[in-house]
Write a protein that holds these residues in place. Structure first.
Motif: not given
Length: 288
Positions: A65-73, A81-88, A239-249
């Motif tokens: 599943r994809a969502q526009l936007g990412i977090d910085y943690v 801060d480093e880019p990270s995927g959104y939380n579960a 369905a459960d979230v296993l992991n989430c990663a940040p991407y850039q197009v």
């Protein structure tokens, strides 16, 4: 006014290859909550012709599943801060607060997933440079799934040329194939934020019908990429979230083809305009 023939669930036959279009027109523009006899007959015939479309998605199947936007943690206060995927929680639909979708009405939460990272990223309509969170999900149990992909990429009209040109009657099997192609294409059609909510009504109704018939999910072909499938899981808790990663197009590839008649400028009209301009110029007094 011409009487429209109704579909016949008892015979498992659609009255016309255009039965889906007639159903969609009625629920969009006439009555979507209280069904008339034509809509009831169409729904009944859809349920009567579901044969051989069952697929079981196995427990543990990985989906995305994809969502526009990412977090910085921040992992270290001395480093940026480093880019990270959104939380579960962010990667799942909010209970009772979902917006309109192809397979759900506003407020009805379903989980839209895909079989590849590429197809789920493409489904969110990114732009070059867009930052996107992509989560990997895992199914918690076997899901009875309705496969809508058989007619993907086909047109119900492509198989009807002989009927349209020569008036040859269609067989019940041909009408059924045409209607299911239209149903698949209706689900696969890309969704945009500018869509009229009424456009979703036919597929929303069918999704609820499939759910009430005992299906846990539906699968349909993505319009983005040859190998991607979209999966709608009716209960997001399946369905459960296993992991989430940040991407850039980094790049977008656009494929296109001419789909209609090209018009050409009339040379006679153009010559007449040129001649008119010359006569007008001669008749105009010279400015001093």
């Amino acid at each position: 006014m011409q009487q429209i023939e109704m579909d016949d669930p008892s015979k498992r036959e659609f009255a016309s290859y255009r039965s889906y279009g007639e159903f969609a027109r009625r629920v969009r523009h006439q009555s979507r909550y209280v069904w008339d006899e034509h809509v009831k007959a169409f729904i009944g015939t859809v349920l009567a012709t579901l044969k051989d479309r069952d697929v079981v998605l196995k427990k543990g199947t990985p989906l995305y599943r994809a969502q526009l936007g990412i977090d910085y943690v921040s992992f270290d206060k001395n480093r940026p801060d480093e880019p990270s995927g959104y939380n579960a929680a962010r990667m799942k639909p909010r209970p009772n607060r979902s917006t309109e979708g192809r397979a759900n009405a506003a407020g009805v939460s379903v989980l839209y997933l895909g079989t590849t990272e590429q197809n789920v990223i493409s489904e969110v309509r990114p732009w070059v440079g867009a930052e996107i969170s992509v989560a990997q999900f895992e199914l918690k149990r076997n899901l009875r799934t309705l496969d809508l992909t058989r007619g993907h990429g086909k047109s119900s009209l492509s198989m009807l040329l002989d009927h349209l040109v020569n008036g040859t009657p269609l067989t019940p099997e041909q009408r059924e194939t045409a209607v299911w192609i239209d149903i698949d294409n209706a689900f696969s059609r890309p969704v945009t934020k500018t869509d009229d909510a009424a456009e979703y009504v036919p597929t929303q109704i069918l999704a609820e019908v499939f759910r009430s018939a005992g299906y846990d999910a539906i699968g349909y072909k993505s319009q983005f990429g040859e190998n991607g499938f979209n999966i709608v899981v009716f209960n997001p808790d399946d369905a459960d979230v296993l992991n989430c990663a940040p991407y850039q197009v980094k790049r977008l590839d656009v494929s296109f083809e001419e789909m209609g008649n090209r018009w050409y400028r009339s040379e006679k009209v153009q010559k007449a305009k040129s001649s008119s301009k010359r006569r007008s110029a001669k008749a105009s007094p010279k400015q001093v």
